[in-house]
Design an enzyme around this catalytic site. Structure first.
Site, short mmCIF file in Angstrom:
data_model
loop_
_atom_site.label_atom_id
_atom_site.label_comp_id
_atom_site.label_asym_id
_atom_site.label_seq_id
_atom_site.Cartn_x
_atom_site.Cartn_y
_atom_site.Cartn_z
N SER A 140 -6.07 12.77 6.53
CA SER A 140 -7.39 12.17 6.39
C SER A 140 -8.18 13.03 5.41
O SER A 140 -7.78 14.15 5.09
CB SER A 140 -8.08 12.12 7.74
OG SER A 140 -8.14 13.43 8.26
N HIS A 165 3.28 7.54 8.12
CA HIS A 165 2.68 7.37 6.78
C HIS A 165 1.34 8.07 6.63
O HIS A 165 0.72 8.01 5.57
CB HIS A 165 2.53 5.89 6.47
CG HIS A 165 1.27 5.25 7.02
ND1 HIS A 165 0.89 5.36 8.33
CD2 HIS A 165 0.32 4.51 6.41
CE1 HIS A 165 -0.25 4.69 8.50
NE2 HIS A 165 -0.61 4.17 7.36
N CYS A 210 0.91 -1.14 0.00
CA CYS A 210 0.00 0.00 0.00
C CYS A 210 0.96 1.20 0.00
O CYS A 210 1.98 1.18 0.69
CB CYS A 210 -0.85 -0.01 1.26
SG CYS A 210 -2.06 1.32 1.25
#
Lengths: 96, 483
Positions: B382, B406, B101
């Protein structure tokens, strides 16, 4: 996973799974269901047999229109299988 | 239960849980975070998982915990462990279900003022053309042979097939291709899950985001990267989809017997592992690399699609509609690296789970263009909050095996997040802030609500305070595509 069934054109299939212990068998079983759901299939289990660490099931599968929720994986995290009053209970954590 | 008293202060942003804290730990735990972040994380299992992970045999130095740490499965998310390459172990759970990812950042010369009237159209086209959501098929329709080549060649397959430029390859970690991949170590089920998904975003916290470069903190580094204030940039966050999930699932199960076979003492089954040099360890490494290469190529295919859409939307307004590659990095991966640990050079397998490689200036693995400033470190926020572009440091090489945080780090469960906010009202609130969101599912959107995550600015301040990275630029989202 919030599956919406598109039609009821069910097809019969059989699945056999083997593992080294009950926890691994539960992970294999749920991972199998996850795979079927990811392929837009809804299933109905018509027969399920577990002997030692071997699981055999007969299922009916049908195409499903939509899956609301993706489950990446079935984890061993905090997994518990307990037998209470003759009934098995399991705690499983999914990676979403 | 771990309390704040168990942390020994090293500096404002460095804390230790000593090796003697629990019998069986092979190394201490070093946490890179402010006191407030540590106290705010004590109510989940993050630090318990860090202590459990410090049991893994053959670890070198310390088990590192990043400031965006949150509870994972076995290993905490935001955990970094370096295992001795000869005598240590490799743990699939220490890399994660979504192998490789990662994040890709592209920059542009498109000013916000020019783009503003076209953002809604841009959002619609990105959502329509970049497959997102549960189990979606990707943009590429691959033959078995193409899929095999992607597993071996990663982004280089995309270059050969017209989906990438040489610059894209140059600025991808490991040039988008990790050697040592072997499909013989991958189950048919994993291939079945992955083959249709090349060029797809998936769901959960994955996204394509168009950002505005809001603030520059380091002019020189921003200039070298090609980031200009008030211009658009694009981030792509996704991984190896069902292919990687299945490989991790397969090996967490397959390695269970390895624990007794190799007499390994671990407190959690999810930390299952095998010696790196064992047959089992080598098989997992080979399979994991297939997924890593697939993920590099997946982000490349999506970038190609995004470029086409940028051309469609902006080419009538400006001839400078191109998107340039800044960097593409992995934040769930196991890498064989050499680090200076306790005064000696050691070859190790660095497990980064929810942690970004952040190599400092001068490191030979950093592309020449960035070698003077350090590797670009991409820290997406976010949904609806800022993201950060940073650079790795020489200090970080010594402290965290060249690793940094991250993201913001989840602090509220998905269920709790869904109870706290409705997707529809979140969509409205973000639109009022000038952020266009396109999402496949309203409940999925609610799960990713900004208040479900830590304050990214505080997380970044901790990383900077600990010396793991330096600030370059802050990005503000203006279009977000979610699965």
């Amino acid at each position: 996973m919030g599956i919406v069934v598109e039609d009821h054109d069910y097809v019969e299939d059989t699945i056999a799974l083997q593992a080294s212990d009950h926890e691994s068998l539960l992970v294999s079983y749920l991972t199998e269901l996850l795979f079927l759901a990811e392929n837009n299939l809804k299933i109905e289990i018509i027969e399920l047999k577990i002997e030692d660490f071997l699981l055999n099931m007969k299922i009916l599968k049908a195409s499903a229109a939509k899956i609301d929720k993706e489950i990446k994986a079935v984890t061993f995290n905090e997994m518990k299988i307990i037998k209470k009053n003759g009934i098995y209970q399991a705690k499983v954590v999914f990676d979403l | 239960m771990i309390t704040f008293k168990d942390f020994k202060r090293i500096s404002d942003y460095e804390w230790d849980i000593e090796k003697t804290f629990r019998h069986g730990m092979t190394v201490p735990v070093r946490v890179f975070a402010s006191e407030d972040i540590i106290k705010g994380t004590l109510d989940d299992q993050s630090f318990e998982q860090a202590v459990n992970s410090a049991f893994l045999p053959g670890l070198k130095g310390q088990f590192c915990v990043m400031p965006d740490v949150h509870q994972g499965y076995g290993f905490p998310i935001g955990g970094v462990a370096a295992a001795n390459y000869e005598t240590g172990v490799i743990s699939p759970g220490g890399i994660g279900y979504d192998i490789n990812c990662g994040v890709r950042l592209l920059s542009s010369d498109i000013p916000y003022d020019l783009a503003a009237p076209l953002l809604e159209d841009l959002a619609v086209l990105l959502f329509q053309n970049c497959p997102s959501g549960v189990g979606k098929r990707g943009t590429a329709h691959l033959s078995d042979k193409d899929f095999q080549r992607i597993c071996f060649e990663g982004s280089k397959w995309a270059l050969k097939n017209g989906y990438a430029t040489l610059t894209d390859i140059e600025f991808t970690e490991d040039n988008g291709c990790i050697t040592g991949a072997d499909l013989a170590a991958v189950s048919p089920r994993a291939i079945e899950r992955g083959i249709a998904q090349a060029g797809s975003l998936g769901s959960g916290n994955h996204f394509i985001e168009v950002d505005l470069v809001e603030e520059i903190f380091d002019d020189k580094s921003a200039r070298i990267m090609g980031l200009t204030k008030n211009h658009l940039a694009v981030q792509i966050h996704t991984g190896s989809r069902g292919f990687g999930h299945q490989i991790c699932t397969d090996y967490v199960r397959e390695l269970q017997p390895a624990i007794s076979k190799y007499h390994i003492n671990i407190p959690d089954r999810e930390l299952v592992c095998a010696p790196i040099q064992s047959k089992e360890g080598q098989r997992y490494l080979a399979a994991m690399r297939c997924a890593a290469n697939f993920a590099f190529c997946n982000r490349q295919l999506l970038a190609s699609e995004v470029r086409d859409i940028f051309e469609e939307v902006f080419s009538k307004e400006t001839s400078n509609f191109q998107l340039r590659m800044i960097y593409d990095l992995a934040h769930n991966i196991g890498k064989i690296e050499t680090h200076n640990i306790n005064g000696e050079k050691s070859k190790v397998c660095v497990h980064r789970k929810g942690a970004t490689r952040a190599f400092g200036p001068g490191h030979p693995d950093v592309p020449e263009k960035y070698r003077q400033i350090g590797q670009p470190v991409l820290i997406p926020g976010s949904m609806g909050t800022a993201s950060w572009v940073m650079t790795g440091t020489v200090t970080g090489m010594g402290k965290s095996f060249g690793s940094c945080c991250h993201g913001a780090g989840r602090m509220m469960s998905r269920t709790k997040a869904k109870k706290s906010v409705r997707g529809e009202s979140l969509l409205r609130q973000l639109k009022e802030k000038g952020i266009y969101i396109k999402a496949g599912s309203m409940s999925g959107l609610a799960e990713e609500a900004p208040n479900a995550y830590k304050d990214i600015d505080l997380v970044v301040d901790s990383a900077v305070g600990a010396g793991l990275a330096k600030k370059v630029a802050k990005l503000r989202p203006i279009v977000v595509i979610k699965g």
